[in-house]
Design an enzyme around this catalytic site. Structure first.
Site, PDB file in Angstrom:
ATOM      1  N   ASP A  86       2.884  13.096 -27.067  1.00 36.41           N
ATOM      2  CA  ASP A  86       3.214  12.982 -25.424  1.00 36.41           C
ATOM      3  C   ASP A  86       4.556  13.589 -25.061  1.00 36.41           C
ATOM      4  OD1 ASP A  86       5.219  10.427 -25.190  1.00 36.41           O
ATOM      5  OD2 ASP A  86       3.729   9.894 -26.317  1.00 36.41           O
ATOM      6  N   ASP A 175       2.198   4.435 -17.236  1.00 37.88           N
ATOM      7  CA  ASP A 175       3.148   4.193 -18.099  1.00 37.88           C
ATOM      8  C   ASP A 175       4.034   2.917 -17.468  1.00 37.88           C
ATOM      9  OD1 ASP A 175       5.371   3.800 -19.725  1.00 37.88           O
ATOM     10  OD2 ASP A 175       5.990   6.152 -19.261  1.00 37.88           O
ATOM     11  N   GLU A 177       6.863  -0.126 -18.418  1.00 39.91           N
ATOM     12  CA  GLU A 177       7.981  -0.583 -19.540  1.00 39.91           C
ATOM     13  C   GLU A 177       9.175  -0.941 -18.823  1.00 39.91           C
ATOM     14  OE1 GLU A 177       9.660   3.134 -21.688  1.00 39.91           O
ATOM     15  OE2 GLU A 177       7.510   4.019 -20.896  1.00 39.91           O
TER      16      GLU A 177
END
Length: 287
Positions: A86, A175, A177
């Site tokens: 990625d 995503d 986090e």
């Protein structure tokens, strides 16, 4: 490491210095071309601006909070794994043909963050990966303190996070986090679950696909209460820099993707798809 907990060990000191210069240049260009492009608006009212979207990518907060390890739990991958990686604009120009020649077959790339930031290299990465033969997908870096999940999903889908059944496009990915000043972005576990549900449902409504979720077991447990609410539909992209993936978040009996290292033979982070290439094609085609 900056005060947001981002790992700074991706290269030597000279490389970091060059990267910093490049980042400042890129930021100046962004502000000149599109004032406000590097900060997130709050279209639903309230919220906080994005601290530094130019420094956010898949895993940018992981090593500072969880480090790297030489071992882990007993989750066993399938016999066959497909290599991938990625990237974001942090990697600069990617040699897609070279990465394909080295064995990578899929890639996720940053498209958006918040409701105003678009990765300046996304278009080049998306086109370059396609032309080189990759199965690729786009991801959105979540900032749950800046606007609603639905608002960020709308922005993401409108700027690269769509999906088509062409055998080349992976499900859109969230995503999620560690936050820059608060592990859970200042949200309670209940509020975080609400935010994720809002994002996931909006992406599904706009694309017909359930989004892949990228996270770590530690973050997920801390910030969602280790909910299993998404495991039936959303593929798991687990982040753990170790020789074994370790325990997974609740409900998921296996991972679909594993980000196992933040450097290696390919540009950016090093990833596995938990299966053969035929399985990756099935995922891309929603079969």
């Amino acid at each position: 490491m900056d005060n947001a907990g981002h790992d700074s060990r991706r290269g030597s000191a000279p490389r970091r210095a060059l990267a910093a210069i490049g980042t400042l240049t890129a930021l100046l260009a962004l502000f000149v071309a599109a004032p406000g492009a590097a900060t997130a608006a709050s279209p639903s009212g309230g919220g906080s601006p994005i601290a530094h979207p130019e420094l956010d990518w898949m895993g940018s907060t992981i090593t500072a909070h969880e480090g790297r390890s030489s071992g882990g739990g007993a989750v066993t991958p399938n016999a066959a794994q497909t290599l991938g990686f990625d990237v974001s604009h942090y990697q600069g120009t990617v040699n897609w043909a070279g990465a394909y020649a080295n064995g990578a077959r899929f890639a996720y790339m940053k498209a958006t963050e918040g409701t105003t930031f678009r990765d300046p290299n996304f278009s080049a990465n998306y086109t370059g990966s396609y032309n080189a033969g990759f199965i690729r997908g786009a991801y959105h870096f979540a900032t749950p303190n800046s606007s609603t999940g639905a608002a960020q999903a709308d922005y993401f889908v409108a700027h690269g996070g769509g999906w088509s059944k062409d055998g080349k496009t992976l499900p859109p990915m969230l995503d999620i986090e560690y936050g820059p000043s608060s592990t859970c972005w200042g949200l309670s576990q209940a509020a975080m679950r609400t935010w994720i549900t809002s994002f996931i449902n909006e992406v599904h409504a706009k694309t017909t696909r359930w989004a892949t979720i990228y996270t770590t077991t530690n973050w997920w447990t801390t910030c969602t209460g280790n909910t299993s609410a998404y495991s039936a539909n959303d593929p798991l992209f687990i982040a753990r820099y170790a020789s074994s993936v370790g325990a997974l978040p609740a409900g998921w009996p296996f991972y679909t993707f594993w980000q196992h290292a933040d450097s290696g033979v390919f540009p950016g982070d090093q990833d596995y798809f938990n299966g053969a290439l035929s399985g990756l094609l099935n995922l891309a085609n929603n079969t």
